[in-house]
Design a protein around this motif. Sequence first.
Motif, PDB file in Angstrom:
ATOM      1  N   PHE A 286       0.838  -1.195   0.000  1.00  0.00           N
ATOM      2  CA  PHE A 286       0.000   0.000   0.000  1.00  0.00           C
ATOM      3  C   PHE A 286       0.878   1.252   0.000  1.00  0.00           C
ATOM      4  CE2 PHE A 286      -2.256  -3.457   2.084  1.00  0.00           C
ATOM      5  CZ  PHE A 286      -3.466  -3.475   1.397  1.00  0.00           C
ATOM      6  N   THR A 287       0.971   1.899  -1.175  1.00  0.00           N
ATOM      7  CA  THR A 287       1.748   3.127  -1.328  1.00  0.00           C
ATOM      8  C   THR A 287       0.791   4.290  -1.556  1.00  0.00           C
ATOM      9  OG1 THR A 287       3.583   1.879  -2.306  1.00  0.00           O
ATOM     10  CG2 THR A 287       3.547   4.271  -2.665  1.00  0.00           C
ATOM     11  N   PRO A 288       0.794   5.303  -0.684  1.00  0.00           N
ATOM     12  CA  PRO A 288      -0.197   6.394  -0.768  1.00  0.00           C
ATOM     13  C   PRO A 288      -0.309   7.042  -2.138  1.00  0.00           C
ATOM     14  CG  PRO A 288       1.020   6.537   1.282  1.00  0.00           C
ATOM     15  CD  PRO A 288       1.678   5.456   0.478  1.00  0.00           C
ATOM     16  N   GLY A 289       0.801   7.367  -2.761  1.00  0.00           N
ATOM     17  CA  GLY A 289       0.751   8.026  -4.065  1.00  0.00           C
ATOM     18  C   GLY A 289       0.060   7.178  -5.121  1.00  0.00           C
ATOM     19  N   PHE A 290       0.315   5.875  -5.099  1.00  0.00           N
ATOM     20  CA  PHE A 290      -0.316   4.975  -6.062  1.00  0.00           C
ATOM     21  C   PHE A 290      -1.813   4.833  -5.776  1.00  0.00           C
ATOM     22  CE2 PHE A 290       3.993   2.602  -6.348  1.00  0.00           C
ATOM     23  CZ  PHE A 290       4.517   3.652  -7.096  1.00  0.00           C
ATOM     24  N   ILE A 291      -2.175   4.847  -4.515  1.00  0.00           N
ATOM     25  CA  ILE A 291      -3.582   4.710  -4.122  1.00  0.00           C
ATOM     26  C   ILE A 291      -4.408   5.880  -4.649  1.00  0.00           C
ATOM     27  CG2 ILE A 291      -5.151   4.754  -2.148  1.00  0.00           C
ATOM     28  CD1 ILE A 291      -3.013   3.143  -0.612  1.00  0.00           C
ATOM     29  N   VAL A 292      -3.836   7.082  -4.584  1.00  0.00           N
ATOM     30  CA  VAL A 292      -4.550   8.275  -5.058  1.00  0.00           C
ATOM     31  C   VAL A 292      -4.842   8.163  -6.548  1.00  0.00           C
ATOM     32  CG1 VAL A 292      -4.353  10.742  -5.461  1.00  0.00           C
ATOM     33  CG2 VAL A 292      -3.651   9.779  -3.265  1.00  0.00           C
ATOM     34  N   GLY A 293      -3.877   7.730  -7.322  1.00  0.00           N
ATOM     35  CA  GLY A 293      -4.078   7.575  -8.757  1.00  0.00           C
ATOM     36  C   GLY A 293      -5.170   6.570  -9.069  1.00  0.00           C
ATOM     37  N   LEU A 474      -2.137  23.035  -7.600  1.00  0.00           N
ATOM     38  CA  LEU A 474      -2.404  22.254  -8.804  1.00  0.00           C
ATOM     39  C   LEU A 474      -1.204  21.399  -9.206  1.00  0.00           C
ATOM     40  CD1 LEU A 474      -4.256  24.926 -10.998  1.00  0.00           C
ATOM     41  CD2 LEU A 474      -5.267  23.072  -9.657  1.00  0.00           C
ATOM     42  N   GLY A 475      -0.020  21.843  -8.859  1.00  0.00           N
ATOM     43  CA  GLY A 475       1.175  21.114  -9.271  1.00  0.00           C
ATOM     44  C   GLY A 475       1.555  19.958  -8.374  1.00  0.00           C
ATOM     45  N   THR A 476       0.734  19.647  -7.369  1.00  0.00           N
ATOM     46  CA  THR A 476       1.032  18.492  -6.522  1.00  0.00           C
ATOM     47  C   THR A 476       0.722  17.205  -7.259  1.00  0.00           C
ATOM     48  OG1 THR A 476      -1.181  18.505  -5.550  1.00  0.00           O
ATOM     49  CG2 THR A 476       0.520  19.806  -4.439  1.00  0.00           C
ATOM     50  N   ASP A 477       1.380  16.135  -6.852  1.00  0.00           N
ATOM     51  CA  ASP A 477       1.199  14.839  -7.520  1.00  0.00           C
ATOM     52  C   ASP A 477      -0.243  14.363  -7.416  1.00  0.00           C
ATOM     53  OD1 ASP A 477       2.347  12.322  -8.737  1.00  0.00           O
ATOM     54  OD2 ASP A 477       1.577  11.491  -6.852  1.00  0.00           O
ATOM     55  N   VAL A 478      -0.857  14.560  -6.257  1.00  0.00           N
ATOM     56  CA  VAL A 478      -2.232  14.089  -6.037  1.00  0.00           C
ATOM     57  C   VAL A 478      -3.204  14.778  -6.982  1.00  0.00           C
ATOM     58  CG1 VAL A 478      -4.143  14.012  -4.399  1.00  0.00           C
ATOM     59  CG2 VAL A 478      -1.824  13.497  -3.622  1.00  0.00           C
ATOM     60  N   VAL A 479      -3.141  16.110  -7.033  1.00  0.00           N
ATOM     61  CA  VAL A 479      -4.068  16.875  -7.869  1.00  0.00           C
ATOM     62  C   VAL A 479      -3.828  16.595  -9.350  1.00  0.00           C
ATOM     63  CG1 VAL A 479      -4.805  19.190  -8.567  1.00  0.00           C
ATOM     64  CG2 VAL A 479      -4.345  18.683  -6.155  1.00  0.00           C
ATOM     65  N   ALA A 480      -2.567  16.599  -9.763  1.00  0.00           N
ATOM     66  CA  ALA A 480      -2.243  16.401 -11.178  1.00  0.00           C
ATOM     67  C   ALA A 480      -2.673  15.011 -11.656  1.00  0.00           C
ATOM     68  CB  ALA A 480      -0.754  16.603 -11.415  1.00  0.00           C
ATOM     69  N   THR A 481      -2.404  13.981 -10.858  1.00  0.00           N
ATOM     70  CA  THR A 481      -2.787  12.622 -11.240  1.00  0.00           C
ATOM     71  C   THR A 481      -4.295  12.490 -11.346  1.00  0.00           C
ATOM     72  OG1 THR A 481      -0.826  11.704 -10.147  1.00  0.00           O
ATOM     73  CG2 THR A 481      -2.634  10.178 -10.615  1.00  0.00           C
ATOM     74  N   THR A 482      -5.006  13.073 -10.377  1.00  0.00           N
ATOM     75  CA  THR A 482      -6.469  13.015 -10.399  1.00  0.00           C
ATOM     76  C   THR A 482      -7.027  13.713 -11.635  1.00  0.00           C
ATOM     77  OG1 THR A 482      -6.552  12.969  -7.983  1.00  0.00           O
ATOM     78  CG2 THR A 482      -8.568  13.568  -9.138  1.00  0.00           C
ATOM     79  N   LEU A 483      -6.523  14.909 -11.935  1.00  0.00           N
ATOM     80  CA  LEU A 483      -6.991  15.646 -13.103  1.00  0.00           C
ATOM     81  C   LEU A 483      -6.668  14.912 -14.399  1.00  0.00           C
ATOM     82  CD1 LEU A 483      -6.082  19.344 -12.174  1.00  0.00           C
ATOM     83  CD2 LEU A 483      -8.360  18.305 -12.261  1.00  0.00           C
ATOM     84  N   PHE A 484      -5.515  14.261 -14.445  1.00  0.00           N
ATOM     85  CA  PHE A 484      -5.109  13.551 -15.655  1.00  0.00           C
ATOM     86  C   PHE A 484      -6.022  12.359 -15.917  1.00  0.00           C
ATOM     87  CE2 PHE A 484      -2.547  10.358 -17.930  1.00  0.00           C
ATOM     88  CZ  PHE A 484      -2.204  11.091 -19.056  1.00  0.00           C
ATOM     89  N   VAL A 485      -6.321  11.586 -14.878  1.00  0.00           N
ATOM     90  CA  VAL A 485      -7.169  10.400 -15.042  1.00  0.00           C
ATOM     91  C   VAL A 485      -8.610  10.800 -15.334  1.00  0.00           C
ATOM     92  CG1 VAL A 485      -8.090   8.345 -13.900  1.00  0.00           C
ATOM     93  CG2 VAL A 485      -5.690   8.960 -13.603  1.00  0.00           C
ATOM     94  N   VAL A 486      -9.143  11.736 -14.552  1.00  0.00           N
ATOM     95  CA  VAL A 486     -10.524  12.179 -14.744  1.00  0.00           C
ATOM     96  C   VAL A 486     -10.673  12.874 -16.099  1.00  0.00           C
ATOM     97  CG1 VAL A 486     -12.301  13.768 -13.907  1.00  0.00           C
ATOM     98  CG2 VAL A 486     -11.037  12.346 -12.295  1.00  0.00           C
ATOM     99  N   GLY A 487      -9.705  13.738 -16.446  1.00  0.00           N
ATOM    100  CA  GLY A 487      -9.766  14.445 -17.724  1.00  0.00           C
ATOM    101  C   GLY A 487      -9.617  13.539 -18.917  1.00  0.00           C
TER     102      GLY A 487
END
Length: 548
Positions: A286-293, A474-487
């Motif tokens: 369980f890696t937090p960054g991967f979980i967010v994506g 916006l430039g955080t990994d969490v926000v950018a990954t979420t926007l990339f997948v959702v977008g």
Amino acid sequence: MSSDDRDDFEEVEQDVAPEGPGVGDEPSAAGFVEYGIEDRPPRGESMLLGVQHYLTMIGASVAIPLGLAGAMGMFEAAPGQVGRLIGTFFVVSGIATLAQTTIGNRYPIVQGGTFSMLAPGLAIVGVLAQQGADWQTMLVELQGAVIVAGVVEVLIGYTGVMGKLKRYMGPVVIAPVIALIGLALFNVPQIANPNFAAPGTGQNWWLLGLTMFAIVVFSQYLDKRHRAFKLFPVLLGIAFAWGVAAVLSVTGVFAEGSVSYVALGSVTSAPLLQPIYPFQWGLPQFTPGFIVGMFAGMLASVVESFGDYHSVARIAGRGAPSAKRIDHGIGMEGVGNVFAGIMGTGNGCTSYTENVGAIAITGVASRYVVQIGAAVMILVGYFGPMGELFATIPAPIIGGLYMVMFGQIAAVGLSQLKYVDLDANRNVFIVGFALFAGLAVPEYMSQVGQGLEASGATALQQGLAGVPVLGAVLGTDVVATTLFVVGGTGMVVGGLVAFVLDNTIPGTREERGLSAWAELTEDDEEFVSALDRLRGRGGDRPPVSSDD
């Protein structure tokens, strides 16, 4: 109603036509259905119809594990495990489908791997590859991310979040969401990528066209000639084109390794039985960054499933799903995600749009048929040669199938606008804007990062970091990954645009179709959950008149 009548697998009278809320107003939809949700065709026919349902989604069931296996380097490091990974997808699909159709929303929707969670999965694999991780490490990391995303989806479903949002989602929102489920898939590799199988082989357009032509002829021109053409157009079309490709492969017309080649040798060399069991690749990490994506991918699949539920209800001639049914469906999909993570698919589990298209083409909306098909898929997963046989279906044949089905789904979505005042400019504006955004934004996301060494998500993060004032957030990994997948998910983009505009631009309930929609939506009492059935409340079949 007796306990026997409540059992999912008991006989249901064939002459009882569904007459749920609003169905009486839609004779064309009800008349189109050959077998309704509660109907139970003869067993032999049900087996063929069930196999047909799964053949429609075989492209995704094979393409997703193959995509993951290629990214993780399994073909080079562990070629013997690729078939086992595909078999795991089949087993998970079968068990999750049985759970959804009996305990979840009880709609005849196949469950299986999702492209929405493939994008973040590949991003996770890319990060781990840069760290020098092997394929097993990649899989257990994916498992952990999928399990956590599944737990969150369980909470979203069973706490009633989606049900509460339903009151703000009328036809103006649902129509573009369902339409984009079909339209947004116009560029899947089996259709658009000229180098899908191997570099330089190109797309075989005539084989794709042959498949498409066969399905159209069987389903639209010969359906009145014989009942088999109406019930099995997809099965007949695939079998015909597959047989032609196999003959041309054996005779040497199609070269080995080409996009059209049918590799029958892989069937005979496959193990008779392959072990598939929980945590077969190791314990999840369980890696937090991967979980967010993965969480972002899960949200995209939730919106897609919301549209699928409405689409199936519309095709089957039933009222729009109630908030209670939606909540149970999303909650059970979360359970399916957790199960997929435990079994080690490296991907999630969601409703299959392809299956919805099959219902629209054949008119077979029987829950029992889908359950029979699910049982077949479980057996196929453990039986190595059968899984390999399905995997030999050439990509152009899958592409031809998609051409027919995805267009049908888009049309079903647009048909929801019959309840809306299309003379109202607000409605035309919202639907048009949502459809265009749902196609344009994902296309933009697919171009982000091209020509750069960084991945698309990383390139987007770098660009967002340069936004004045908001760049730090916006430039955080969490926000950018979420926007990339959702977008990158068309139905999510279109749905969000339509949702915001429909609930902010002034308009009456009649203009927005909400009044007609409320009349068509089933009451919460009409959906009887598994717990309610155990308590003796009876099944959730639609009400019938006293004469029946």
